[in-house]
Design a protein around this motif. Structure first.
Motif, PDB file in Angstrom:
ATOM      1  N   PHE A  10      34.724   6.583 -35.411  1.00 53.77           N
ATOM      2  CA  PHE A  10      34.281   6.399 -34.022  1.00 53.77           C
ATOM      3  C   PHE A  10      32.807   6.728 -33.837  1.00 53.77           C
ATOM      4  O   PHE A  10      32.128   6.108 -33.018  1.00 53.77           O
ATOM      5  N   CYS A  29      38.778  18.332 -27.982  1.00 60.85           N
ATOM      6  CA  CYS A  29      38.535  17.365 -26.916  1.00 60.85           C
ATOM      7  C   CYS A  29      37.468  17.875 -25.949  1.00 60.85           C
ATOM      8  O   CYS A  29      37.261  19.073 -25.812  1.00 60.85           O
ATOM      9  N   PRO A  36      37.292  10.535 -36.672  1.00 61.76           N
ATOM     10  CA  PRO A  36      36.070  10.854 -35.913  1.00 61.76           C
ATOM     11  C   PRO A  36      34.811  10.187 -36.484  1.00 61.76           C
ATOM     12  O   PRO A  36      33.954   9.726 -35.722  1.00 61.76           O
ATOM     13  N   ILE A  82      35.605   3.877 -26.119  1.00 60.65           N
ATOM     14  CA  ILE A  82      35.689   5.013 -27.045  1.00 60.65           C
ATOM     15  C   ILE A  82      35.533   6.334 -26.283  1.00 60.65           C
ATOM     16  O   ILE A  82      36.294   7.277 -26.496  1.00 60.65           O
ATOM     17  N   SER A 114      42.976   2.711 -35.636  1.00 61.05           N
ATOM     18  CA  SER A 114      42.681   4.129 -35.381  1.00 61.05           C
ATOM     19  C   SER A 114      43.820   4.930 -34.753  1.00 61.05           C
ATOM     20  O   SER A 114      43.805   6.153 -34.790  1.00 61.05           O
ATOM     21  N   ARG A 136      38.758   8.756 -26.371  1.00 61.77           N
ATOM     22  CA  ARG A 136      38.676   9.909 -27.284  1.00 61.77           C
ATOM     23  C   ARG A 136      38.342  11.212 -26.564  1.00 61.77           C
ATOM     24  O   ARG A 136      38.344  12.276 -27.187  1.00 61.77           O
ATOM     25  N   THR A 185      41.042  13.553 -27.076  1.00 66.23           N
ATOM     26  CA  THR A 185      41.570  13.707 -28.427  1.00 66.23           C
ATOM     27  C   THR A 185      40.581  14.441 -29.335  1.00 66.23           C
ATOM     28  O   THR A 185      40.768  15.607 -29.616  1.00 66.23           O
ATOM     29  N   ASP A 186      39.514  13.766 -29.752  1.00 69.28           N
ATOM     30  CA  ASP A 186      38.686  14.357 -30.801  1.00 69.28           C
ATOM     31  C   ASP A 186      37.183  14.207 -30.546  1.00 69.28           C
ATOM     32  O   ASP A 186      36.402  14.111 -31.484  1.00 69.28           O
TER      33      ASP A 186
END
Length: 318
Positions: free
Chosen positions: A249, A7, A246, A270, A116, A274, A277-278
């Motif tokens: 996105f 992240c 990933p 997004i 997702s 995110r 998260t990633d």
């Protein structure tokens, strides 16, 4: 721990909610607003920490921090700041509610979120939606969509994908998908919906490999050839997320920029959802897929405090 490394926004180390609340108060006091402080501070705190700042602000000043920020800011920067101040599950719920309750339905938002999110996240969103948006998400979705598109959304909404890989089923699932699409005149969409909606991501990846051997082409090609419109978009999103969230996105971000105008709502959604998260994985995928850094792409496509805040959420250049 590995999860934390992916992240771009993490817990701020020497965090002091009371101190942060005062910094924000000062930034909004008097004539003019110090947007710089607001964006630096909020993008360098995690969402949990922002919730603590909100509580500390209310305790010290007897008013809601989000309302105070909204009265000082405007435009896209305001929308982004409000998004950052919203707990992630509530943010998803509010985005779905907006997509369903506005004029017409924003299918892209339904597709992005339901394709997702993890099963656990989807179950939480359903609960929070009921509490905060005053309705049942499934009922709102079935009221606003129809046909096979609706069916697959409702299956995804159950958040009950199988777990793990069922070795005995891989070959059979691939054959069923082939027979339901490429292998016949017309398409047996039900088969596609059932397999794509219910198998685990690990299992689906193996099915897609088996499918490729069988059909000589990717499952995406078959979906593009056999379906159209929002059903096609949803199925492709499910396939892409099964392969790599990933990468899905990264592709969505690329689509939201570099066009005859930026789709700021998608870009913002997004980057906010995110960032904890990633985002680092998304950045790596973006670089690999498009040969440019996400950071530079955002920089070229946005401006002002809004653009700066997005760059902080991006977490660096590749």
């Amino acid at each position: 721990i590995a999860f934390l490394l992916k992240c771009s926004v993490k817990d701020f180390v020497n965090f002091n909610a009371k101190q942060d609340a005062e910094l924000l108060h000062k930034a909004m006091k008097g004539i003019g607003t110090d947007e710089g402080t607001i964006l630096m501070l909020l993008t360098s705190r995690s969402n949990n920490q922002r919730q603590e700042i909100k509580a500390a602000y209310k305790k010290a000043h007897g008013k809601d921090l989000v309302s105070a920020l909204k009265s000082e800011l405007g435009g896209l920067f305001e929308t982004l700041v409000v998004a950052l101040m919203t707990p992630p599950i509530s943010y998803d719920a509010s985005q779905l509610h907006k997509a369903l309750k506005g004029a017409g339905t924003d299918d892209d938002v339904l597709i992005e979120i339901l394709a997702s999110r993890t099963c656990a996240q989807i179950k939480d969103v359903v609960k929070v939606y009921k509490k905060e948006c005053g309705g049942k998400l499934e009922k709102d979705i079935t009221g606003d969509t129809s046909g096979h598109f609706q069916k697959l959304l409702v299956i995804l909404l159950q958040g009950s994908r199988d777990e793990g890989v069922d070795e005995d089923r891989i070959e059979n699932d691939a054959k069923e998908l082939f027979a339901a699409g490429e292998g016949k005149v017309g398409t047996d969409v039900e088969k596609f919906i059932n397999i794509l909606g219910n198998r685990s991501h690990e299992h689906l990846r193996l099915v897609f490999d088996a499918y490729k051997k069988l059909a000589g082409s990717d499952i995406e090609d078959s979906i593009e050839g056999e379906t159209t419109g929002n059903l096609e978009n949803l199925m492709l999103a499910v396939v892409k997320c099964a392969k790599s969230v990933p990468a899905y996105f990264a592709e969505s971000l690329n689509g939201s920029m570099r066009r005859a105008g930026t789709d700021d709502q998608t870009l913002m959604r997004i980057m906010v959802s995110r960032s904890e998260t990633d985002m680092l994985d998304i950045r790596a995928c973006f670089k690999k897929m498009y040969g440019a850094s996400l950071y530079n792409t955002i920089q070229d496509d946005t401006a002002g405090d809004y653009g700066k805040a997005l760059l902080y959420l991006c977490g660096g250049n590749d």
